[in-house]
Design a protein around this motif. Structure first.
Motif, PDB file in Angstrom:
ATOM      1  N   ARG A   1       3.141  13.648   3.629  1.00 26.64           N
ATOM      2  CA  ARG A   1       3.841  12.517   4.242  1.00 26.64           C
ATOM      3  C   ARG A   1       3.500  11.250   3.470  1.00 26.64           C
ATOM      4  O   ARG A   1       2.342  10.967   3.188  1.00 26.64           O
TER       5      ARG A   1
ATOM      6  N   GLN B   1       0.859  -1.187   0.000  1.00 23.04           N
ATOM      7  CA  GLN B   1       0.000   0.000   0.000  1.00 23.04           C
ATOM      8  C   GLN B   1       0.892   1.233   0.000  1.00 23.04           C
ATOM      9  O   GLN B   1       1.779   1.370   0.857  1.00 23.04           O
TER      10      GLN B   1
ATOM     11  N   TYR C   1       9.173   4.613   5.643  1.00 24.12           N
ATOM     12  CA  TYR C   1       8.985   6.048   5.371  1.00 24.12           C
ATOM     13  C   TYR C   1      10.156   6.591   4.555  1.00 24.12           C
ATOM     14  O   TYR C   1      11.296   6.133   4.706  1.00 24.12           O
TER      15      TYR C   1
ATOM     16  N   ALA D   1       3.900   6.924   3.086  1.00 24.24           N
ATOM     17  CA  ALA D   1       4.177   5.672   3.808  1.00 24.24           C
ATOM     18  C   ALA D   1       3.986   4.503   2.851  1.00 24.24           C
ATOM     19  O   ALA D   1       3.047   4.499   2.056  1.00 24.24           O
TER      20      ALA D   1
ATOM     21  N   TYR E   1      -0.274  11.311   2.707  1.00 24.58           N
ATOM     22  CA  TYR E   1      -1.080  12.120   3.619  1.00 24.58           C
ATOM     23  C   TYR E   1      -0.836  13.587   3.290  1.00 24.58           C
ATOM     24  O   TYR E   1       0.241  14.114   3.585  1.00 24.58           O
TER      25      TYR E   1
ATOM     26  N   LEU F   1       3.515   8.448  13.690  1.00 25.26           N
ATOM     27  CA  LEU F   1       2.788   7.205  13.909  1.00 25.26           C
ATOM     28  C   LEU F   1       2.726   7.034  15.432  1.00 25.26           C
ATOM     29  O   LEU F   1       3.752   6.838  16.079  1.00 25.26           O
TER      30      LEU F   1
ATOM     31  N   TYR G   1      -4.985   9.550  10.341  1.00 28.60           N
ATOM     32  CA  TYR G   1      -5.642   8.242  10.345  1.00 28.60           C
ATOM     33  C   TYR G   1      -5.873   7.925  11.814  1.00 28.60           C
ATOM     34  O   TYR G   1      -4.928   7.734  12.581  1.00 28.60           O
TER      35      TYR G   1
ATOM     36  N   HIS H   1      -2.839   1.886  16.893  1.00 30.94           N
ATOM     37  CA  HIS H   1      -1.966   2.971  16.420  1.00 30.94           C
ATOM     38  C   HIS H   1      -2.785   3.985  15.649  1.00 30.94           C
ATOM     39  O   HIS H   1      -3.929   3.719  15.257  1.00 30.94           O
TER      40      HIS H   1
ATOM     41  N   VAL I   1      -2.262   7.785  12.972  1.00 30.00           N
ATOM     42  CA  VAL I   1      -1.356   8.761  12.371  1.00 30.00           C
ATOM     43  C   VAL I   1      -1.868  10.134  12.793  1.00 30.00           C
ATOM     44  O   VAL I   1      -3.025  10.501  12.511  1.00 30.00           O
TER      45      VAL I   1
ATOM     46  N   ILE J   1       6.018  -0.903   7.815  1.00 29.54           N
ATOM     47  CA  ILE J   1       5.847   0.405   7.149  1.00 29.54           C
ATOM     48  C   ILE J   1       7.208   1.052   6.940  1.00 29.54           C
ATOM     49  O   ILE J   1       8.045   1.080   7.856  1.00 29.54           O
TER      50      ILE J   1
ATOM     51  N   HIS K   1      -6.619   2.828  15.385  1.00 30.43           N
ATOM     52  CA  HIS K   1      -7.209   1.569  14.899  1.00 30.43           C
ATOM     53  C   HIS K   1      -6.231   0.413  15.107  1.00 30.43           C
ATOM     54  O   HIS K   1      -5.071   0.625  15.447  1.00 30.43           O
TER      55      HIS K   1
ATOM     56  N   ASP L   1      -4.805  -2.978  12.861  1.00 27.60           N
ATOM     57  CA  ASP L   1      -4.782  -3.448  11.469  1.00 27.60           C
ATOM     58  C   ASP L   1      -5.365  -4.852  11.332  1.00 27.60           C
ATOM     59  O   ASP L   1      -5.609  -5.334  10.223  1.00 27.60           O
TER      60      ASP L   1
HETATM   61  O1  LIG Z   1       1.340   5.605   7.725  1.00 25.80           O
HETATM   62  C1  LIG Z   1       1.447   5.172   8.858  1.00 25.80           C
HETATM   63  O2  LIG Z   1       2.359   5.504   9.618  1.00 25.80           O
HETATM   64  C2  LIG Z   1       0.426   4.180   9.381  1.00 25.80           C
HETATM   65  C3  LIG Z   1      -0.692   3.935   8.452  1.00 25.80           C
HETATM   66  C4  LIG Z   1      -1.672   2.950   8.965  1.00 25.80           C
HETATM   67  O3  LIG Z   1      -1.862   2.781  10.132  1.00 25.80           O
HETATM   68  C5  LIG Z   1      -2.416   2.100   8.032  1.00 25.80           C
HETATM   69  O4  LIG Z   1      -2.344   2.328   6.811  1.00 25.80           O
HETATM   70  O5  LIG Z   1      -3.091   1.158   8.499  1.00 25.80           O
END
Ligand SMILES: O=C(O)CCC(=O)C(=O)O
Ligand SMILES: [Fe+2]
Length: 633
Positions: free
Chosen positions: A477, A377, A410, A479, A381, A423, A387, A468, A470, A408, A390, A392
């Protein structure tokens, strides 16, 4: 008790299955040797899986000439006499072949492949098909178990115990199902026929030679049966190997599937030394790990530019799902390795390759049973995006999407905390297994860490356990995320030690183990995680059944291994003792009574006296059947 020979494991070792109808006993596999009298009187070992709560994974070997062998997973199974089908075999200590060895053999066999004429290949394919379908497709089921072992991938529905062979619609979508079907269809068997038969001939030749040396020979009937068993084993091993190669390669190619177990053996796509020990340790202990410079600065710069281009080209879109409105405001797209442009996206190519290797490396070093994955993915952002908190993945039917580890990466240069977009990682929630064992439920999620999305940084966390979010970002930003699927149960924790994470599990041979009451014995094919010397942690090495899911079959806690060696002084041997065993007076205080005491809920420490030592026999991986000839369910 009815016994069925499952096939040859290695030259003179035979796997035997209890074919009695009692389902609890069904999966027991004995690895054994017979003497000329066709009774199990020489060394034997056992490995097995018992279903339900009494499942055990593990094995040991004993060296005296005891005739009665009993396993008491949930009821007793006694092997008084071997089945009449036992061939006369010469006795010799021998280790199981590892995949490398098998691959070498396959190579050797492949060298002569061209000599096989069409008619011979045709008849061989028929034999192979017959073997696969024989006796309610036992060989195929065995193959399936080995392919799936540890993956958490769906079982074939309704296939157990030789049920109808109708694949369900789901099964057809299942990657394991497809691979097995592909690699066992007649055209594939034609390709494999030559190598398999030559390999089998070689092994069979060895067995005969050794027999002759020891002055033993097989009668014709036995010889046919033995050859058939050898062919069956070679066939299964050969196909498993091909499937593993296919599986690891497909994730550098174009698969969107959640794949099979990411088996590190023979993995060549990327290197398996990309992760720092601290990052792995963090993932295992507190549920998340962070690693800087996962990709070097140049390549990270490339990644950043390529992500900018993807964004600029309008390839990213907001997540339309109704429930996500107000919950996340990033834009995303999904890409796999094959979808990248080799000329224009060198950074992402390199990154994907490295990230695809992560489950293989983690499986090599931990007990997570991760599956290969190749669907990335890419998220952008924009300023003010976020975000909300939540998970995952999850455990119950509704939340369990298969994800076990989130990775993830960056690429955002010179990120400063004032720019937001961190994050936010919350404290790891206790999982259902821990709760069941009395862990305290967490009332509120507590913030554990705010991680800047800084260039070159990789974050790994437990998808099912780590809440976690965002935080609102002030600057654009990016990811890049990859989710690694894996079963919820196994590998959630390694018990007994905290010193073993990040270390490669290997087989060990424990020599000179003494049970509490009894004489010096050998213990083989336990698993040990690395060689470390960690006084603080008390136990420096955990050797166990390697299923990672339970203490079942767990044997050895080693107190100290001097640095740089595998010799152990003063280790403790543990094994499970089911309550019913004690009730019935079976607990003789050790692993090797007339009954093998297998763990369910209670662990017992058993002293190991004198010259106890653990010698590595080979670097190996628990689920590849090379040191543990197990079917892990
Ligand atoms: O971009 C991030 O640091 C986390 C993104 C995230 O939590 C997600 O895509 O499920
Ligand atoms: Fe997430």
């Amino acid at each position: 008790m009815e016994l069925e020979q499952l096939g040859w494991l290695q030259d003179d070792e035979l796997a035997i299955n209890d074919t009695s109808t009692d389902k609890r006993k069904r999966e027991l596999a004995f690895v054994s040797r017979a003497n000329g009298e066709r009774t199990v009187t020489s060394e034997w070992a056992l490995h097995g899986v018992c279903e339900g709560t009494h499942r055990f994974l593990g094995g040991f070997r004993k060296g005296d000439g005891q005739e009665n062998v009993a396993v008491r997973p949930s009821s007793s199974i006694a092997v008084r006499h071997a089945s009449p089908g036992f061939p006369r075999l010469p006795g010799r200590e021998r280790r199981f072949a590892g995949p490398q060895e098998a691959a070498e053999r396959v190579k050797v066999a492949e060298a002569g492949k061209k000599d096989w004429d069409e008619a011979t290949i045709d008849s061989t394919v028929k034999i192979l098909q017959e073997i696969l379908n024989d006796r309610n497709r036992r060989a195929k089921q065995d193959l399936e178990r080995r392919v799936r072992s540890g993956t958490g991938v769906r079982e074939f529905r309704g296939r157990c115990c030789g049920a109808a062979d109708e694949p369900t619609p789901e099964a057809e979508q299942d990657i394991a199902y497809r691979l097995i079907e592909d690699f066992t269809k007649p055209s594939a068997l034609r390709e494999a026929a030559g190598p398999i038969m030559e390999w089998a001939q070689e092994i069979f030749g060895n067995v005969k030679r050794k027999g002759a040396k020891a002055g033993q020979s097989m009668d014709e009937e036995t010889e046919i049966q033995v050859m058939r068993d050898v062919v069956k084993e070679c066939l299964i091993r050969y196909v498993v190997k091909l499937i593993n190669v296919e599986n690891s390669e497909s994730f550098a190619a174009n698969s969107h599937d959640a794949g099979l177990l990411a088996t590190p053996q023979g993995y060549t796509i990327g290197d398996l030394e990309s992760l720092d020990v601290d990052c792995i340790k963090g993932l295992m202990e507190r549920g998340y790990g962070i690693q800087e410079n996962f990709l070097d600065a140049d390549k990270t710069g490339d990644v950043f530019r390529e992500l900018e281009m993807i964004d600029y080209d309008g390839k990213l879109s907001v997540v339309q799902q109704q429930k996500m409105v107000g919950h996340r405001s990033d834009k995303i797209c999904w890409v796999n390795y094959e979808g990248l442009d080799r000329e224009k996206q060198p950074g992402l190519l390199e990154l994907f390759k490295k990230m695809i290797s992560i489950p293989f490396e983690l499986n090599k070093k931990c007990n997570l049973y991760l599956q290969a994955s190749g669907s990335f993915q890419i998220a952008s952002y924009p300023p003010q995006a976020f975000y909300k908190k939540h998970l995952d993945g999850g455990y119950d039917a509704k939340l369990n999407n298969g994800r076990k580890v989130t990775a993830i990466f960056y690429a955002n240069k010179d990120w400063t905390p004032s720019e937001g977009g961190q994050l936010r990682i919350y404290k790891r929630r206790p999982n259902p297994y821990q709760l069941e064992k009395g862990a305290e439920e967490m009332k509120d999620d507590q913030v554990e860490d705010d991680v800047d999305p800084t260039a070159g940084r990789l974050v790994l966390f437990r998808s099912r356990d780590i809440p976690h979010e965002v935080l609102v970002t002030q600057r654009k930003r990016f990811a890049v995320s990859l989710w690694l699927p894996g079963p919820a149960g196994p590998g959630e924790m390694l018990k007994g030690t905290r010193a073993t994470y990040g270390l490669e599990p290997r087989c060990v041979e424990a020599v000179g183990c003494r049970k509490l009451v009894g004489k010096l014995q050998r213990l083989e094919r336990a698993g040990v995680f690395g060689k470390v010397n960690n006084v603080e942690e008390v136990t420096s090495v955990l050797a166990n059944a390697m299923d990672g899911a339970s203490d079942n079959g767990q044997f050895t806690l080693v107190e100290e291994i001097p640095p740089g060696t595998n010799d152990v002084r003063g280790s403790r041997l543990t094994c499970g003792c089911p309550v019913f065993c004690r009730r019935e007076g079976w607990a003789t205080g050790g692993l090797c009574g007339p009954g093998v005491l297998l763990q369910t809920a209670v662990l017992r420490g058993v002293g190991v006296g004198g010259r106890a030592g653990l010698n590595t026999c080979a670097a190996c991986y628990p689920t590849t059947n090379n040191c543990f000839l197990l079917d892990q369910r």
